[in-house]
Design a protein around this motif. Structure first.
Motif, PDB file in Angstrom:
ATOM      1  N   MET A   1      78.404  82.553 140.389  1.00  0.00           N
ATOM      2  CA  MET A   1      78.125  83.947 140.745  1.00  0.00           C
ATOM      3  C   MET A   1      78.973  84.897 139.902  1.00  0.00           C
ATOM      4  N   ARG A   2      80.245  84.582 139.776  1.00  0.00           N
ATOM      5  CA  ARG A   2      81.139  85.459 139.028  1.00  0.00           C
ATOM      6  C   ARG A   2      80.856  85.409 137.532  1.00  0.00           C
ATOM      7  N   GLY A   3      80.530  84.228 137.036  1.00  0.00           N
ATOM      8  CA  GLY A   3      80.197  84.116 135.629  1.00  0.00           C
ATOM      9  C   GLY A   3      78.908  84.837 135.274  1.00  0.00           C
ATOM     10  N   ILE A   4      77.903  84.701 136.134  1.00  0.00           N
ATOM     11  CA  ILE A   4      76.629  85.394 135.898  1.00  0.00           C
ATOM     12  C   ILE A   4      76.835  86.901 135.925  1.00  0.00           C
ATOM     13  N   TYR A   5      77.642  87.378 136.868  1.00  0.00           N
ATOM     14  CA  TYR A   5      77.881  88.820 136.917  1.00  0.00           C
ATOM     15  C   TYR A   5      78.632  89.284 135.672  1.00  0.00           C
ATOM     16  N   LEU A   6      79.649  88.532 135.260  1.00  0.00           N
ATOM     17  CA  LEU A   6      80.429  88.917 134.087  1.00  0.00           C
ATOM     18  C   LEU A   6      79.543  89.025 132.853  1.00  0.00           C
ATOM     19  N   ILE A   7      78.635  88.078 132.700  1.00  0.00           N
ATOM     20  CA  ILE A   7      77.763  88.069 131.527  1.00  0.00           C
ATOM     21  C   ILE A   7      76.617  89.064 131.670  1.00  0.00           C
ATOM     22  N   GLY A   8      76.088  89.197 132.881  1.00  0.00           N
ATOM     23  CA  GLY A   8      74.856  89.965 133.074  1.00  0.00           C
ATOM     24  C   GLY A   8      75.036  91.428 133.387  1.00  0.00           C
ATOM     25  N   ALA A   9      76.241  91.847 133.795  1.00  0.00           N
ATOM     26  CA  ALA A   9      76.434  93.255 134.143  1.00  0.00           C
ATOM     27  C   ALA A   9      76.617  94.099 132.888  1.00  0.00           C
TER      28      ALA A   9
ATOM     29  N   ALA B   1      90.986  88.443 129.679  1.00  0.00           N
ATOM     30  CA  ALA B   1      91.517  88.760 131.009  1.00  0.00           C
ATOM     31  C   ALA B   1      90.437  88.616 132.070  1.00  0.00           C
ATOM     32  N   GLN B   2      89.214  89.056 131.770  1.00  0.00           N
ATOM     33  CA  GLN B   2      88.119  88.933 132.744  1.00  0.00           C
ATOM     34  C   GLN B   2      87.788  87.476 133.019  1.00  0.00           C
ATOM     35  N   ALA B   3      87.792  86.642 131.971  1.00  0.00           N
ATOM     36  CA  ALA B   3      87.510  85.217 132.173  1.00  0.00           C
ATOM     37  C   ALA B   3      88.581  84.575 133.042  1.00  0.00           C
ATOM     38  N   LEU B   4      89.846  84.916 132.808  1.00  0.00           N
ATOM     39  CA  LEU B   4      90.926  84.388 133.648  1.00  0.00           C
ATOM     40  C   LEU B   4      90.754  84.821 135.100  1.00  0.00           C
ATOM     41  N   GLN B   5      90.379  86.073 135.301  1.00  0.00           N
ATOM     42  CA  GLN B   5      90.194  86.556 136.669  1.00  0.00           C
ATOM     43  C   GLN B   5      89.046  85.842 137.361  1.00  0.00           C
ATOM     44  N   VAL B   6      87.983  85.532 136.642  1.00  0.00           N
ATOM     45  CA  VAL B   6      86.878  84.773 137.224  1.00  0.00           C
ATOM     46  C   VAL B   6      87.380  83.421 137.725  1.00  0.00           C
TER      47      VAL B   6
ATOM     48  N   TRP C   1      80.477  86.981 148.363  1.00  0.00           N
ATOM     49  CA  TRP C   1      80.821  88.329 148.811  1.00  0.00           C
ATOM     50  C   TRP C   1      80.780  89.273 147.603  1.00  0.00           C
ATOM     51  N   PRO C   2      79.936  90.307 147.610  1.00  0.00           N
ATOM     52  CA  PRO C   2      79.735  91.131 146.401  1.00  0.00           C
ATOM     53  C   PRO C   2      81.004  91.761 145.851  1.00  0.00           C
ATOM     54  N   HIS C   3      81.873  92.260 146.732  1.00  0.00           N
ATOM     55  CA  HIS C   3      83.096  92.896 146.245  1.00  0.00           C
ATOM     56  C   HIS C   3      83.943  91.906 145.449  1.00  0.00           C
ATOM     57  N   HIS C   4      84.025  90.665 145.932  1.00  0.00           N
ATOM     58  CA  HIS C   4      84.804  89.651 145.233  1.00  0.00           C
ATOM     59  C   HIS C   4      84.152  89.270 143.918  1.00  0.00           C
ATOM     60  N   VAL C   5      82.848  89.197 143.906  1.00  0.00           N
ATOM     61  CA  VAL C   5      82.127  88.857 142.674  1.00  0.00           C
ATOM     62  C   VAL C   5      82.355  89.942 141.624  1.00  0.00           C
TER      63      VAL C   5
ATOM     64  N   LEU D   1      83.730 100.617 138.924  1.00  0.00           N
ATOM     65  CA  LEU D   1      83.171 101.226 137.725  1.00  0.00           C
ATOM     66  C   LEU D   1      81.650 101.233 137.830  1.00  0.00           C
ATOM     67  N   PRO D   2      80.986 102.306 137.413  1.00  0.00           N
ATOM     68  CA  PRO D   2      79.525 102.378 137.548  1.00  0.00           C
ATOM     69  C   PRO D   2      78.806 101.539 136.482  1.00  0.00           C
ATOM     70  N   PRO D   3      78.052 100.519 136.893  1.00  0.00           N
ATOM     71  CA  PRO D   3      77.285  99.748 135.902  1.00  0.00           C
ATOM     72  C   PRO D   3      75.929 100.395 135.625  1.00  0.00           C
ATOM     73  N   ARG D   4      75.479 100.266 134.378  1.00  0.00           N
ATOM     74  CA  ARG D   4      74.115 100.724 134.076  1.00  0.00           C
ATOM     75  C   ARG D   4      73.097  99.776 134.706  1.00  0.00           C
ATOM     76  N   ALA D   5      73.432  98.513 134.724  1.00  0.00           N
ATOM     77  CA  ALA D   5      72.584  97.491 135.339  1.00  0.00           C
ATOM     78  C   ALA D   5      73.459  96.291 135.654  1.00  0.00           C
ATOM     79  N   SER D   6      73.058  95.521 136.655  1.00  0.00           N
ATOM     80  CA  SER D   6      73.822  94.332 137.018  1.00  0.00           C
ATOM     81  C   SER D   6      72.896  93.346 137.711  1.00  0.00           C
ATOM     82  N   PRO D   7      73.339  92.101 137.895  1.00  0.00           N
ATOM     83  CA  PRO D   7      72.518  91.134 138.634  1.00  0.00           C
ATOM     84  C   PRO D   7      72.142  91.602 140.025  1.00  0.00           C
ATOM     85  N   TYR D   8      72.920  92.507 140.624  1.00  0.00           N
ATOM     86  CA  TYR D   8      72.567  93.019 141.947  1.00  0.00           C
ATOM     87  C   TYR D   8      71.367  93.961 141.884  1.00  0.00           C
ATOM     88  N   ASP D   9      70.961  94.338 140.690  1.00  0.00           N
ATOM     89  CA  ASP D   9      69.761  95.154 140.533  1.00  0.00           C
ATOM     90  C   ASP D   9      68.519  94.304 140.277  1.00  0.00           C
ATOM     91  N   ASN D  10      68.685  93.168 139.587  1.00  0.00           N
ATOM     92  CA  ASN D  10      67.499  92.437 139.123  1.00  0.00           C
ATOM     93  C   ASN D  10      67.461  90.964 139.497  1.00  0.00           C
TER      94      ASN D  10
END
Length: 452
Positions: free
Chosen positions: A30-38, A105-110, A143-147, A339-348
Protein backbone atom coordinates in the motif's frame (compact mmCIF):
# COMPACT_ATOMS: atom_id res chain seq x y z
CA UNK A 1 -9.03 -7.46 30.58
CA UNK A 2 -7.07 -10.69 30.94
CA UNK A 3 -4.13 -12.15 29.09
CA UNK A 4 -4.66 -14.38 26.09
CA UNK A 5 -4.82 -17.93 27.48
CA UNK A 6 -3.45 -19.47 24.28
CA UNK A 7 -0.64 -16.93 23.87
CA UNK A 8 2.03 -19.62 23.67
CA UNK A 9 -0.14 -22.38 22.28
CA UNK A 10 1.10 -24.41 19.34
CA UNK A 11 -1.87 -23.38 17.19
CA UNK A 12 -1.31 -19.65 17.51
CA UNK A 13 2.43 -20.05 16.97
CA UNK A 14 1.66 -21.92 13.76
CA UNK A 15 -0.45 -19.33 11.94
CA UNK A 16 0.21 -15.99 13.62
CA UNK A 17 3.69 -15.41 12.09
CA UNK A 18 2.37 -16.14 8.61
CA UNK A 19 -0.62 -13.82 9.09
CA UNK A 20 1.57 -11.07 10.53
CA UNK A 21 3.99 -11.38 7.61
CA UNK A 22 1.12 -11.19 5.11
CA UNK A 23 -0.34 -8.07 6.75
CA UNK A 24 3.12 -6.47 6.79
CA UNK A 25 3.50 -7.17 3.06
CA UNK A 26 0.10 -5.57 2.46
CA UNK A 27 1.27 -2.52 4.39
CA UNK A 28 4.46 -2.36 2.35
CA UNK A 29 2.53 -2.71 -0.91
CA UNK A 30 0.00 0.00 0.00
CA UNK A 31 2.74 2.44 0.94
CA UNK A 32 4.88 1.58 -2.04
CA UNK A 33 1.99 1.96 -4.47
CA UNK A 34 1.11 5.33 -2.97
CA UNK A 35 4.72 6.52 -3.09
CA UNK A 36 5.01 5.60 -6.76
CA UNK A 37 1.48 6.48 -7.85
CA UNK A 38 0.81 9.77 -6.08
CA UNK A 39 1.43 12.95 -8.04
CA UNK A 40 2.43 15.52 -5.44
CA UNK A 41 4.15 18.43 -7.20
CA UNK A 42 5.27 20.17 -3.97
CA UNK A 43 7.18 17.85 -1.62
CA UNK A 44 8.65 20.43 0.77
CA UNK A 45 6.31 23.03 2.28
CA UNK A 46 5.09 24.24 5.66
CA UNK A 47 6.59 22.44 8.66
CA UNK A 48 8.67 20.25 6.32
CA UNK A 49 10.88 23.26 5.55
CA UNK A 50 12.00 23.44 9.18
CA UNK A 51 12.93 19.76 9.38
CA UNK A 52 14.85 19.86 6.09
CA UNK A 53 16.71 23.03 7.09
CA UNK A 54 17.65 21.58 10.48
CA UNK A 55 19.08 18.46 8.85
CA UNK A 56 20.94 20.33 6.10
CA UNK A 57 22.42 22.96 8.44
CA UNK A 58 23.46 20.28 10.92
CA UNK A 59 25.15 18.27 8.18
CA UNK A 60 26.80 21.12 6.30
CA UNK A 61 27.57 23.60 9.10
CA UNK A 62 27.36 21.52 12.28
CA UNK A 63 24.73 24.00 13.52
CA UNK A 64 21.23 23.00 14.63
CA UNK A 65 19.19 25.69 12.93
CA UNK A 66 15.97 26.02 10.97
CA UNK A 67 17.33 29.00 9.03
CA UNK A 68 16.92 28.81 5.28
CA UNK A 69 20.15 28.03 3.34
CA UNK A 70 22.19 31.15 2.72
CA UNK A 71 25.76 32.32 2.42
CA UNK A 72 25.80 33.42 6.06
CA UNK A 73 26.30 30.97 8.91
CA UNK A 74 22.92 29.84 10.27
CA UNK A 75 21.73 30.97 13.68
CA UNK A 76 21.05 28.06 16.09
CA UNK A 77 17.56 27.56 17.48
CA UNK A 78 15.56 24.88 19.25
CA UNK A 79 12.05 25.45 17.94
CA UNK A 80 11.69 21.79 16.92
CA UNK A 81 13.33 18.77 18.57
CA UNK A 82 16.20 17.00 16.76
CA UNK A 83 14.98 13.41 16.37
CA UNK A 84 13.47 13.70 12.91
CA UNK A 85 16.16 16.02 11.44
CA UNK A 86 18.75 13.46 12.60
CA UNK A 87 16.84 10.83 10.64
CA UNK A 88 16.75 13.04 7.52
CA UNK A 89 20.48 13.65 7.85
CA UNK A 90 21.17 9.98 7.04
CA UNK A 91 19.78 9.97 3.47
CA UNK A 92 21.19 13.46 2.93
CA UNK A 93 24.71 12.28 3.76
CA UNK A 94 24.30 9.12 1.69
CA UNK A 95 23.25 11.26 -1.28
CA UNK A 96 26.01 13.80 -0.74
CA UNK A 97 23.32 16.41 0.00
CA UNK A 98 22.17 16.07 -3.60
CA UNK A 99 18.52 15.82 -4.75
CA UNK A 100 18.52 12.01 -4.48
CA UNK A 101 18.19 12.29 -0.69
CA UNK A 102 14.44 13.01 -0.89
CA UNK A 103 13.29 9.74 -2.54
CA UNK A 104 15.78 7.93 -0.31
CA UNK A 105 14.18 9.40 2.80
CA UNK A 106 10.69 8.49 1.54
CA UNK A 107 11.76 4.91 0.82
CA UNK A 108 13.21 4.59 4.34
CA UNK A 109 9.99 5.94 5.82
CA UNK A 110 7.95 3.39 3.87
CA UNK A 111 10.07 0.64 5.44
CA UNK A 112 9.74 2.08 8.97
CA UNK A 113 6.00 2.58 8.52
CA UNK A 114 5.59 -1.05 7.43
CA UNK A 115 7.74 -2.19 10.35
CA UNK A 116 5.40 -0.25 12.65
CA UNK A 117 2.53 -2.44 11.43
CA UNK A 118 4.49 -5.58 12.30
CA UNK A 119 5.47 -4.26 15.74
CA UNK A 120 1.85 -3.35 16.42
CA UNK A 121 0.77 -6.95 15.96
CA UNK A 122 3.67 -8.29 18.02
CA UNK A 123 2.86 -5.85 20.82
CA UNK A 124 -0.80 -6.87 20.63
CA UNK A 125 0.14 -10.51 21.19
CA UNK A 126 1.34 -9.57 24.66
CA UNK A 127 -2.33 -9.77 25.71
CA UNK A 128 -4.68 -10.11 22.75
CA UNK A 129 -5.67 -13.30 21.01
CA UNK A 130 -3.91 -13.65 17.65
CA UNK A 131 -6.99 -12.78 15.61
CA UNK A 132 -7.49 -9.44 17.35
CA UNK A 133 -3.77 -8.60 17.16
CA UNK A 134 -3.73 -9.31 13.42
CA UNK A 135 -6.92 -7.27 12.98
CA UNK A 136 -5.26 -4.25 14.61
CA UNK A 137 -2.29 -4.63 12.27
CA UNK A 138 -4.55 -5.02 9.24
CA UNK A 139 -6.41 -1.81 10.11
CA UNK A 140 -3.12 0.05 10.47
CA UNK A 141 -1.78 -1.46 7.24
CA UNK A 142 -4.54 0.20 5.21
CA UNK A 143 -5.14 3.27 7.38
CA UNK A 144 -4.97 6.17 4.84
CA UNK A 145 -3.17 8.63 7.11
CA UNK A 146 -0.41 6.09 7.74
CA UNK A 147 -0.15 5.22 4.07
CA UNK A 148 0.10 8.87 2.98
CA UNK A 149 2.42 10.04 5.75
CA UNK A 150 4.91 7.29 4.96
CA UNK A 151 5.71 9.43 1.89
CA UNK A 152 5.42 12.78 3.69
CA UNK A 153 8.58 14.29 5.19
CA UNK A 154 7.12 14.94 8.63
CA UNK A 155 8.01 13.35 11.96
CA UNK A 156 4.82 11.29 12.43
CA UNK A 157 6.18 8.08 10.87
CA UNK A 158 9.40 7.96 12.89
CA UNK A 159 7.61 8.93 16.09
CA UNK A 160 5.05 6.16 15.58
CA UNK A 161 7.76 3.55 14.95
CA UNK A 162 9.89 4.53 17.94
CA UNK A 163 6.90 4.63 20.32
CA UNK A 164 5.62 1.18 19.31
CA UNK A 165 9.17 -0.21 19.58
CA UNK A 166 9.58 1.34 23.05
CA UNK A 167 6.23 0.01 24.29
CA UNK A 168 6.92 -3.50 22.98
CA UNK A 169 10.39 -3.59 24.54
CA UNK A 170 8.89 -2.37 27.82
CA UNK A 171 6.17 -5.04 27.75
CA UNK A 172 8.69 -7.84 27.10
CA UNK A 173 11.11 -6.45 29.68
CA UNK A 174 8.32 -6.44 32.26
CA UNK A 175 7.21 -9.96 31.41
CA UNK A 176 10.76 -11.33 31.52
CA UNK A 177 11.95 -8.92 34.25
CA UNK A 178 14.92 -8.09 32.03
CA UNK A 179 16.87 -4.91 32.89
CA UNK A 180 18.67 -5.04 29.54
CA UNK A 181 15.43 -4.95 27.59
CA UNK A 182 14.20 -2.18 29.89
CA UNK A 183 17.34 -0.21 29.08
CA UNK A 184 16.70 -0.74 25.35
CA UNK A 185 13.14 0.45 25.87
CA UNK A 186 14.47 3.57 27.60
CA UNK A 187 16.76 4.27 24.65
CA UNK A 188 13.79 3.91 22.29
CA UNK A 189 11.72 6.25 24.44
CA UNK A 190 14.67 8.61 24.42
CA UNK A 191 14.71 8.78 20.63
CA UNK A 192 10.92 9.17 20.59
CA UNK A 193 11.30 12.10 22.99
CA UNK A 194 13.85 13.66 20.64
CA UNK A 195 11.30 13.35 17.85
CA UNK A 196 8.51 14.86 19.96
CA UNK A 197 9.20 16.24 23.42
CA UNK A 198 5.60 15.54 24.49
CA UNK A 199 6.58 11.87 24.94
CA UNK A 200 9.26 12.58 27.52
CA UNK A 201 6.95 12.60 30.55
CA UNK A 202 5.29 9.26 29.79
CA UNK A 203 8.12 7.18 31.33
CA UNK A 204 7.34 9.03 34.57
CA UNK A 205 3.89 7.43 34.42
CA UNK A 206 5.56 4.04 33.84
CA UNK A 207 7.74 4.54 36.92
CA UNK A 208 4.63 5.37 38.93
CA UNK A 209 2.88 2.30 37.59
CA UNK A 210 5.87 0.14 38.49
CA UNK A 211 5.95 1.52 42.02
CA UNK A 212 2.22 0.89 42.46
CA UNK A 213 2.69 -2.67 41.29
CA UNK A 214 5.79 -3.02 43.46
CA UNK A 215 8.10 -3.72 40.52
CA UNK A 216 10.30 -0.60 40.36
CA UNK A 217 13.39 -2.20 38.78
CA UNK A 218 12.16 -2.28 35.19
CA UNK A 219 10.67 1.24 34.92
CA UNK A 220 13.62 2.77 36.78
CA UNK A 221 16.07 1.11 34.38
CA UNK A 222 13.93 2.33 31.50
CA UNK A 223 14.09 5.86 32.87
CA UNK A 224 17.89 5.58 33.01
CA UNK A 225 18.00 4.79 29.29
CA UNK A 226 15.75 7.76 28.56
CA UNK A 227 17.94 10.11 30.60
CA UNK A 228 21.07 8.81 28.86
CA UNK A 229 19.70 9.72 25.41
CA UNK A 230 18.52 13.15 26.50
CA UNK A 231 21.85 13.84 28.21
CA UNK A 232 23.78 12.72 25.12
CA UNK A 233 21.90 15.19 22.94
CA UNK A 234 22.30 18.00 25.47
CA UNK A 235 26.09 17.75 25.14
CA UNK A 236 25.94 18.57 21.41
CA UNK A 237 22.73 20.64 21.27
CA UNK A 238 22.77 24.40 20.78
CA UNK A 239 22.84 26.68 23.78
CA UNK A 240 19.48 27.46 25.33
CA UNK A 241 17.61 29.61 22.84
CA UNK A 242 15.03 32.08 24.03
CA UNK A 243 12.42 34.01 22.12
CA UNK A 244 10.35 33.06 19.13
CA UNK A 245 12.52 30.12 18.02
CA UNK A 246 12.67 28.20 21.30
CA UNK A 247 10.88 24.97 22.10
CA UNK A 248 9.27 26.67 25.10
CA UNK A 249 7.77 29.29 22.80
CA UNK A 250 6.40 26.52 20.61
CA UNK A 251 4.64 24.98 23.61
CA UNK A 252 3.18 28.35 24.58
CA UNK A 253 2.01 28.90 21.02
CA UNK A 254 0.30 25.51 20.91
CA UNK A 255 -1.35 26.12 24.27
CA UNK A 256 -2.87 29.43 23.14
CA UNK A 257 -3.92 28.15 19.71
CA UNK A 258 -5.50 25.10 21.30
CA UNK A 259 -7.57 27.25 23.64
CA UNK A 260 -9.44 28.82 20.69
CA UNK A 261 -12.25 26.59 19.34
CA UNK A 262 -12.27 28.68 16.13
CA UNK A 263 -8.54 28.36 15.46
CA UNK A 264 -8.58 25.59 12.84
CA UNK A 265 -11.53 27.01 10.90
CA UNK A 266 -10.00 30.49 10.99
CA UNK A 267 -6.60 29.20 9.85
CA UNK A 268 -8.12 27.46 6.85
CA UNK A 269 -10.24 30.51 5.86
CA UNK A 270 -7.73 33.23 6.74
CA UNK A 271 -6.99 34.13 3.10
CA UNK A 272 -10.63 34.17 2.00
CA UNK A 273 -12.41 35.95 4.84
CA UNK A 274 -11.40 39.06 6.75
CA UNK A 275 -13.19 37.84 9.89
CA UNK A 276 -11.07 34.68 9.93
CA UNK A 277 -7.89 36.74 9.54
CA UNK A 278 -8.96 38.87 12.52
CA UNK A 279 -9.33 35.72 14.64
CA UNK A 280 -5.80 34.66 13.67
CA UNK A 281 -4.50 38.14 14.55
CA UNK A 282 -6.21 37.97 17.96
CA UNK A 283 -4.63 34.56 18.58
CA UNK A 284 -1.19 35.86 17.57
CA UNK A 285 -1.57 38.82 19.93
CA UNK A 286 -2.45 36.48 22.77
CA UNK A 287 0.59 34.30 21.96
CA UNK A 288 2.84 37.37 22.19
CA UNK A 289 1.25 38.34 25.50
CA UNK A 290 1.70 34.86 26.98
CA UNK A 291 5.32 34.79 25.79
CA UNK A 292 6.25 38.24 27.10
CA UNK A 293 4.20 38.18 30.30
CA UNK A 294 2.84 34.72 31.20
CA UNK A 295 0.78 36.05 34.12
CA UNK A 296 -0.99 38.66 31.98
CA UNK A 297 -1.40 36.17 29.15
CA UNK A 298 -3.02 33.56 31.36
CA UNK A 299 -5.27 36.26 32.83
CA UNK A 300 -6.40 37.19 29.32
CA UNK A 301 -7.15 33.55 28.51
CA UNK A 302 -9.04 33.16 31.79
CA UNK A 303 -11.11 36.24 31.02
CA UNK A 304 -11.98 34.90 27.55
CA UNK A 305 -12.96 31.49 28.94
CA UNK A 306 -15.00 33.04 31.77
CA UNK A 307 -17.25 34.79 29.26
CA UNK A 308 -18.41 31.43 27.85
CA UNK A 309 -17.70 28.71 30.45
CA UNK A 310 -20.12 26.14 29.02
CA UNK A 311 -18.68 26.54 25.53
CA UNK A 312 -15.14 25.99 26.76
CA UNK A 313 -16.18 23.11 29.04
CA UNK A 314 -17.61 21.38 25.98
CA UNK A 315 -14.49 22.23 23.99
CA UNK A 316 -12.03 20.75 26.48
CA UNK A 317 -14.06 17.86 27.88
CA UNK A 318 -15.83 16.58 24.76
CA UNK A 319 -14.69 18.13 21.50
CA UNK A 320 -10.89 18.22 21.82
CA UNK A 321 -10.41 14.62 23.02
CA UNK A 322 -12.32 13.34 19.98
CA UNK A 323 -10.80 15.95 17.66
CA UNK A 324 -7.38 14.41 18.22
CA UNK A 325 -8.66 11.06 16.92
CA UNK A 326 -10.95 12.50 14.26
CA UNK A 327 -10.39 12.08 10.51
CA UNK A 328 -9.88 15.30 8.53
CA UNK A 329 -6.52 17.01 8.98
CA UNK A 330 -7.17 20.66 9.82
CA UNK A 331 -3.69 22.14 9.42
CA UNK A 332 -2.95 20.83 5.95
CA UNK A 333 -4.68 20.23 2.66
CA UNK A 334 -7.52 18.32 4.36
CA UNK A 335 -8.67 14.72 4.50
CA UNK A 336 -5.65 12.55 5.21
CA UNK A 337 -3.19 14.68 3.23
CA UNK A 338 -0.79 17.31 4.50
CA UNK A 339 0.42 18.22 1.01
CA UNK A 340 -2.17 18.55 -1.78
CA UNK A 341 -1.73 15.84 -4.45
CA UNK A 342 -2.81 16.42 -8.03
CA UNK A 343 -3.76 12.75 -8.17
CA UNK A 344 -3.21 9.68 -6.01
CA UNK A 345 -4.27 6.03 -5.74
CA UNK A 346 -7.10 7.22 -3.47
CA UNK A 347 -8.57 8.91 -6.55
CA UNK A 348 -8.28 6.07 -9.07
CA UNK A 349 -7.75 2.76 -7.23
CA UNK A 350 -10.92 0.99 -5.96
CA UNK A 351 -9.14 -0.76 -3.07
CA UNK A 352 -7.67 2.50 -1.79
CA UNK A 353 -11.00 4.33 -2.09
CA UNK A 354 -12.96 1.53 -0.43
CA UNK A 355 -10.63 1.21 2.56
CA UNK A 356 -10.64 4.98 3.09
CA UNK A 357 -14.44 5.12 3.01
CA UNK A 358 -14.94 2.20 5.38
CA UNK A 359 -12.35 3.37 7.89
CA UNK A 360 -13.72 6.91 7.90
CA UNK A 361 -17.19 5.56 8.72
CA UNK A 362 -15.81 3.21 11.37
CA UNK A 363 -13.49 5.70 13.06
CA UNK A 364 -16.02 6.86 15.72
CA UNK A 365 -16.76 3.23 16.60
CA UNK A 366 -13.04 2.50 17.00
CA UNK A 367 -12.77 5.56 19.26
CA UNK A 368 -15.59 4.22 21.45
CA UNK A 369 -14.10 0.70 21.58
CA UNK A 370 -10.70 2.10 22.58
CA UNK A 371 -12.39 4.14 25.31
CA UNK A 372 -14.13 1.01 26.60
CA UNK A 373 -10.82 -0.86 26.80
CA UNK A 374 -9.09 2.06 28.51
CA UNK A 375 -11.86 2.14 31.10
CA UNK A 376 -11.51 -1.61 31.65
CA UNK A 377 -7.76 -1.19 32.12
CA UNK A 378 -8.12 1.60 34.69
CA UNK A 379 -8.13 -0.94 37.53
CA UNK A 380 -4.65 -1.98 36.41
CA UNK A 381 -3.12 0.89 38.35
CA UNK A 382 -4.17 -0.70 41.62
CA UNK A 383 -1.55 -2.69 43.58
CA UNK A 384 -1.56 -6.43 42.88
CA UNK A 385 -3.94 -5.96 39.95
CA UNK A 386 -4.73 -9.10 37.95
CA UNK A 387 -4.82 -7.15 34.67
CA UNK A 388 -1.66 -7.76 32.59
CA UNK A 389 0.88 -4.96 32.43
CA UNK A 390 0.95 -4.56 28.63
CA UNK A 391 -2.66 -3.43 28.06
CA UNK A 392 -2.50 -1.14 31.11
CA UNK A 393 0.65 0.45 29.72
CA UNK A 394 -0.87 0.93 26.26
CA UNK A 395 -4.11 2.33 27.71
CA UNK A 396 -2.12 4.69 29.94
CA UNK A 397 -0.16 5.90 26.93
CA UNK A 398 -3.29 6.60 24.87
CA UNK A 399 -4.91 8.46 27.78
CA UNK A 400 -1.66 10.36 28.36
CA UNK A 401 -1.28 11.64 24.78
CA UNK A 402 -5.00 12.48 24.64
CA UNK A 403 -4.73 14.58 27.80
CA UNK A 404 -1.54 16.32 26.63
CA UNK A 405 -3.04 17.27 23.28
CA UNK A 406 -6.29 18.32 24.92
CA UNK A 407 -4.32 20.75 27.06
CA UNK A 408 -2.19 21.96 24.14
CA UNK A 409 -3.46 21.54 20.60
CA UNK A 410 -5.54 18.68 19.22
CA UNK A 411 -5.88 17.86 15.55
CA UNK A 412 -6.08 14.53 13.67
CA UNK A 413 -2.58 14.82 12.21
CA UNK A 414 -1.12 14.63 15.72
CA UNK A 415 -2.78 11.26 16.41
CA UNK A 416 -1.13 9.53 13.44
CA UNK A 417 1.89 8.31 15.46
CA UNK A 418 -0.40 7.01 18.23
CA UNK A 419 -2.93 5.24 16.02
CA UNK A 420 -1.26 1.80 16.53
CA UNK A 421 -1.92 1.94 20.28
CA UNK A 422 -5.47 3.20 19.78
CA UNK A 423 -6.25 0.39 17.34
CA UNK A 424 -4.86 -2.19 19.77
CA UNK A 425 -7.11 -0.78 22.47
CA UNK A 426 -10.05 -0.82 20.07
CA UNK A 427 -9.47 -4.51 19.36
CA UNK A 428 -9.20 -5.05 23.11
CA UNK A 429 -12.60 -3.38 23.50
CA UNK A 430 -14.01 -5.57 20.73
CA UNK A 431 -12.60 -8.62 22.50
CA UNK A 432 -14.33 -7.56 25.72
CA UNK A 433 -17.64 -7.13 23.91
CA UNK A 434 -17.36 -10.46 22.13
CA UNK A 435 -16.56 -12.26 25.40
CA UNK A 436 -19.49 -10.56 27.11
CA UNK A 437 -21.77 -11.53 24.23
CA UNK A 438 -20.68 -15.16 24.44
CA UNK A 439 -21.32 -15.18 28.19
CA UNK A 440 -24.72 -13.56 27.70
CA UNK A 441 -25.71 -16.15 25.08
CA UNK A 442 -24.54 -18.97 27.35
CA UNK A 443 -26.48 -17.53 30.31
CA UNK A 444 -29.61 -17.08 28.18
CA UNK A 445 -29.28 -20.65 26.92
CA UNK A 446 -29.02 -22.01 30.45
CA UNK A 447 -32.05 -20.00 31.57
CA UNK A 448 -34.02 -21.20 28.56
CA UNK A 449 -33.16 -24.83 29.23
CA UNK A 450 -33.98 -24.42 32.93
CA UNK A 451 -37.48 -23.17 32.07
CA UNK A 452 -38.27 -26.04 29.73
Amino acid sequence: MTADPDQNSRGSLRWFPAAAALVTLVALAMRGIYLIGADTPIQIAGDINDYVNYARNLGEYGVYSSSAPSAAAPTPDGFRPPGYPLFLLLPMKLAGFGPAWLPGAQALQVLFSSATVLLTMILGREWLKPGFAVAAGALLAVWPHHVVFASTLLSETMLGFSVVLALWLTAVAWRRQSPWLALAAGLAFGYASLVNTLVVLFPVALVALGLLRRHPKIPLTLAAGLVAVMAAWSTVSPAQVEGSRSNAHRAQMNFVQGSWPLYHAAWRARRQHESAQKVIEAIDEEIILVTQSPREGLAAIHSRVAHAPLRYASWYLLEKPFLLWDWDIRLGSGGFHFLPPRASPYDNQPVFRATATMLRLGNPLLFALAGLAALACSRGWLPKSSIPFAPVMVATFVVYVTLVHTILQAEPRYSIPYRPEQLLLAMGGLSLLSSATVRLIAWTSRRWKGNE
